[in-house]
Motif scaffolding. Sequence first.
Motif, PDB file in Angstrom:
ATOM      1  N   GLN A 150       0.629  -1.288   0.282  1.00 20.87           N
ATOM      2  CA  GLN A 150       0.031  -0.127   0.289  1.00 20.87           C
ATOM      3  C   GLN A 150       1.089   1.321  -0.023  1.00 20.87           C
ATOM      4  N   ASP A 151       2.344   1.307   0.581  1.00 23.82           N
ATOM      5  CA  ASP A 151       3.372   2.484   0.444  1.00 23.82           C
ATOM      6  C   ASP A 151       3.038   2.815  -1.071  1.00 23.82           C
ATOM      7  N   VAL A 152       3.234   2.126  -2.104  1.00 22.41           N
ATOM      8  CA  VAL A 152       3.730   2.163  -3.517  1.00 22.41           C
ATOM      9  C   VAL A 152       2.655   2.839  -3.933  1.00 22.41           C
ATOM     10  N   ALA A 153       1.497   2.797  -3.454  1.00 23.65           N
ATOM     11  CA  ALA A 153       0.738   3.522  -4.180  1.00 23.65           C
ATOM     12  C   ALA A 153       0.365   4.734  -4.213  1.00 23.65           C
ATOM     13  N   VAL A 154       0.864   5.544  -3.205  1.00 23.54           N
ATOM     14  CA  VAL A 154       1.483   7.136  -3.268  1.00 23.54           C
ATOM     15  C   VAL A 154       2.421   7.754  -4.144  1.00 23.54           C
ATOM     16  N   GLY A 155       3.514   6.567  -4.365  1.00 23.52           N
ATOM     17  CA  GLY A 155       4.271   7.289  -5.799  1.00 23.52           C
ATOM     18  C   GLY A 155       4.096   6.710  -6.516  1.00 23.52           C
ATOM     19  N   MET A 156       3.076   6.070  -7.059  1.00 23.21           N
ATOM     20  CA  MET A 156       3.024   5.319  -8.542  1.00 23.21           C
ATOM     21  C   MET A 156       2.931   6.193  -9.654  1.00 23.21           C
ATOM     22  N   ALA A 157       1.823   7.366  -9.511  1.00 23.35           N
ATOM     23  CA  ALA A 157       2.285   8.300 -10.915  1.00 23.35           C
ATOM     24  C   ALA A 157       3.319   9.017 -11.204  1.00 23.35           C
ATOM     25  N   GLU A 158       4.623   9.280 -10.290  1.00 24.74           N
ATOM     26  CA  GLU A 158       5.578   9.586 -10.508  1.00 24.74           C
ATOM     27  C   GLU A 158       6.167   8.264 -10.659  1.00 24.74           C
ATOM     28  N   THR A 159       6.516   7.259 -10.491  1.00 25.33           N
ATOM     29  CA  THR A 159       7.811   5.756 -10.580  1.00 25.33           C
ATOM     30  C   THR A 159       6.785   5.837 -12.821  1.00 25.33           C
ATOM     31  N   ARG A 160       5.519   5.333 -12.416  1.00 29.66           N
ATOM     32  CA  ARG A 160       5.256   5.576 -14.040  1.00 29.66           C
ATOM     33  C   ARG A 160       5.452   6.929 -15.194  1.00 29.66           C
ATOM     34  N   ASP A 161       5.606   7.715 -14.787  1.00 29.61           N
ATOM     35  CA  ASP A 161       5.780   8.931 -15.433  1.00 29.61           C
ATOM     36  C   ASP A 161       7.561   8.981 -15.586  1.00 29.61           C
TER      37      ASP A 161
END
Length: 153
Positions: free
Chosen positions: A46-57
Amino acid sequence: MTPRSAAEEASDLNATGRLRQLITLTERLTQRLIEESRAFEARRPQDVAVGMAETRDLANLYRRESAQVKANPAVFAGGGLRERKGLIRATEAFEAVLARHVHAVEAARVISEGLVKAIAEEVANVRGSPSAYGSSGRAAAGDGRAVALNRTA
């Protein structure tokens, strides 16, 4: 030694600048993957969800930049040796972290699928096996609730 033209010097500066940008991008993406791997290894997806958009970008930008370099490697020809070596080191670190990240994500996927399967099996066991017909010859009333199990996560 012949003097270099202003265009050649500008091209070299541009190549060095692009190398530095790609190094920075690679290092940022590597850091994101390290953080995500730690979260998966700590069993906190669940901690990954916070930065998923940044990682994807970052990953999409890295993919585009890598494709451009692959299509035209001469873009870095005039770049500084220090920057080219720096990009090699950053890429090697990225690949090592990416391998760790793949294993962490795969482990999280296997655990998640196992939990879903265990829950579905428990629900099926609690409901009992349906009997097609009762003693009167009529169809037995079953549990109207449904559970779907998709074997992929």
